[in-house]
Design an enzyme around this catalytic site. Structure first.
Site, short mmCIF file in Angstrom:
data_model
loop_
_atom_site.label_atom_id
_atom_site.label_comp_id
_atom_site.label_asym_id
_atom_site.label_seq_id
_atom_site.Cartn_x
_atom_site.Cartn_y
_atom_site.Cartn_z
N GLU A 13 10.38 -5.62 -2.53
CA GLU A 13 10.02 -4.31 -3.09
C GLU A 13 11.27 -3.46 -3.30
OE1 GLU A 13 5.95 -2.72 -1.28
OE2 GLU A 13 7.46 -3.16 0.21
N GLY A 79 -3.05 -5.33 5.97
CA GLY A 79 -4.27 -6.12 6.10
C GLY A 79 -5.48 -5.24 5.87
N MET A 193 2.15 -1.95 10.22
CA MET A 193 3.01 -1.86 11.41
C MET A 193 4.00 -0.69 11.41
SD MET A 193 3.68 -5.98 11.81
CE MET A 193 4.48 -5.88 13.40
N GLU A 194 3.90 0.21 10.44
CA GLU A 194 4.92 1.27 10.35
C GLU A 194 4.38 2.67 10.06
OE1 GLU A 194 5.01 -1.38 8.08
OE2 GLU A 194 6.34 -2.69 9.21
N ASP A 217 -3.83 -9.30 2.82
CA ASP A 217 -4.64 -10.22 3.65
C ASP A 217 -5.78 -9.42 4.24
OD1 ASP A 217 -3.79 -9.35 6.63
OD2 ASP A 217 -2.03 -9.25 5.33
N1 SAH Z 1 4.67 -13.29 8.49
C1 SAH Z 1 5.40 -12.24 7.83
C2 SAH Z 1 5.50 -11.10 8.78
C3 SAH Z 1 5.78 -9.82 8.09
S1 SAH Z 1 5.35 -8.53 9.14
C4 SAH Z 1 6.71 -12.75 7.33
O1 SAH Z 1 6.80 -13.94 7.10
O2 SAH Z 1 7.67 -11.99 7.12
C5 SAH Z 1 4.08 -7.85 8.24
C6 SAH Z 1 4.42 -6.72 7.33
O3 SAH Z 1 3.30 -6.51 6.50
C7 SAH Z 1 4.64 -5.41 8.04
O4 SAH Z 1 5.44 -4.57 7.24
C8 SAH Z 1 3.22 -4.84 8.15
O5 SAH Z 1 3.23 -3.44 8.00
C9 SAH Z 1 2.47 -5.47 6.98
N2 SAH Z 1 1.20 -6.16 7.24
C10 SAH Z 1 0.55 -6.89 6.30
N3 SAH Z 1 -0.56 -7.43 6.79
C11 SAH Z 1 -0.64 -7.05 8.09
C12 SAH Z 1 -1.56 -7.34 9.14
N4 SAH Z 1 -2.61 -8.14 8.94
N5 SAH Z 1 -1.31 -6.80 10.36
C13 SAH Z 1 -0.24 -6.02 10.57
N6 SAH Z 1 0.67 -5.73 9.61
C14 SAH Z 1 0.48 -6.23 8.37
#
Ligand code: SAH
Length: 253
Positions: A13, A79, A193-194, A217
Site C-alpha cells: 500500500e 478481518g 491490529m492497529e 478475510d
Molecule cells: N500473515 C500475515 C500477517 C500480517 S498481520 C503476513 O503474512 O504478513 C495482519 C495485518 O492485517 C495487520 O495489519 C492487521 O491489522 C490486519 N488484519 C487482517 N486480517 C486480520 C485478522 N483476521 N485479525 C487481525 N488482524 C488482521
C-alpha cells in the site's frame, strides 16, 4: 498548510502511494522511514504503520510530534466480523475498541484506564469523506481490479460499511476466536491490529483521525488463505484509489 499523515499497514500500500508522490524525501525517525512530500497538491507524510498496537502508536506519535501532522488517515486490511461484511468489502471505522484491553475488575472490560472510555471515535467528517470516496471506488471496482482477480477472490458487488472496528495484538484466524469476539463485542464489523491504538494517540493530540480497511478475510479458520496475494492484487489497489479519490475531492488548504 495542512499536513496529512497517511499510515499504511502494508508495504504494498505504501509503495503504491509513494509511486504517486512526485517529490517525496525520506526522513528517518524512530527507526522508521517517513516520506515527506506532496500528493495532488496536498502536503503529506506517508509511512508504514508497522504491525500491532505499540508499533502503530509509536509511528503515530512521531507523525504528530515531529512532522506536525494535523489530519491522520490509516489504510490497511482487516478481518470481517459483522454478518454481511465480506472479503472485498470496505469498512470505514466510526469508532475503535481494543478488544484485548481488560483491567477488570478495576475498570470495566475494554475500558482504557484513566480515559473513562472503551471506544475512541473516528472523526465524523473525515470518515464521511472516506466513505464517500470508498463508495465511488467500489462502485467501479472493475476499473481497479481485473476480472480474474474479482473471480479468484469471489468479489462481487463489494459494499462499504461504517461502524465499530476492534483492534488487538492478535491475528484472529480461528472460528472459535472470531465467534468469541462477536459475543463480547456484537457491534464490531471488523478486527485488525492497529486502529484503536492510533485513535487513542490522535485523541490525546486532538487531531482528526479516520481509517479505511479492506476486508481480506473473515477472521476464521481460512483467514491465512492467499493473504499476501489479496494485499497485492486487491487491497493495495483499493487503498490507492480511495485515498486518491478522497484527495481529489478535498480542497488543498
Ligand atoms: N500473515 C500475515 C500477517 C500480517 S498481520 C503476513 O503474512 O504478513 C495482519 C495485518 O492485517 C495487520 O495489519 C492487521 O491489522 C490486519 N488484519 C487482517 N486480517 C486480520 C485478522 N483476521 N485479525 C487481525 N488482524 C488482521
Amino acid at each position: 498548510m495542512a499536513v496529512i499523515g497517511i499510515m499504511s499497514a502494508m508495504h504494498e500500500e505504501l509503495a503504491a502511494v509513494l509511486a504517486e508522490m512526485p517529490d517525496e524525501q525520506r526522513v528517518v525517525a524512530a527507526g522508521r522511514d517517513f516520506w515527506v512530500g506532496h500528493w495532488q497538491g496536498h502536503s503529506v507524510v506517508a509511512v508504514l504503520s508497522r504491525i500491532g498496537k505499540v508499533a502503530a502508536a509509536t509511528t503515530a506519535t512521531v507523525l504528530l510530534e515531529r512532522f506536525q501532522v494535523d489530519t491522520m488517515v490509516f489504510t490497511g486490511v482487516a478481518g470481517g466480523l459483522g454478518s454481511g461484511v465480506r472479503v472485498g468489502d470496505v469498512v470505514v471505522a466510526s469508532g475503535f475498541v481494543q478488544h484485548d484491553m481488560d483491567a477488570s475488575p478495576l475498570f470495566a472490560r475494554h475500558e482504557v484506564p484513566l480515559y473513562g472510555r472503551a471506544c475512541f471515535d473516528a472523526h465524523a467528517g473525515l470518515s464521511a469523506q472516506l466513505a464517500k470516496a470508498s463508495a465511488q471506488v467500489l462502485h467501479a471496482a472493475e476499473l481497479h481490479l481485473s476480472r480474474e482477480t474479482l473471480t479468484q477472490f469471489q468479489v462481487s458487488a463489494p459494499r462499504v460499511h461504517q461502524g465499530l472496528v476492534i483492534s488487538g495484538d492478535r491475528f484472529v484466524s480461528t472460528n472459535a476466536e472470531s465467534q468469541a469476539l462477536r459475543l463480547v463485542l456484537p457491534e464490531a464489523l471488523a478486527v485488525e491490529m492497529e486502529g484503536a491504538a492510533v485513535a487513542q494517540v490522535c485523541h490525546d493530540y486532538q487531531v482528526p483521525f479516520a481509517a479505511v480497511r479492506t476486508i481480506s478475510d473473515r477472521a476464521d479458520d481460512m483467514a491465512h488463505t492467499d493473504f499476501n496475494r489479496f494485499i497485492r492484487e486487491v487491497a493495495s489497489r483499493y487503498s490507492l484509489a480511495i485515498l486518491s479519490q478522497w484527495l481529489a475531492d478535498r480542497q488543498p488548504d
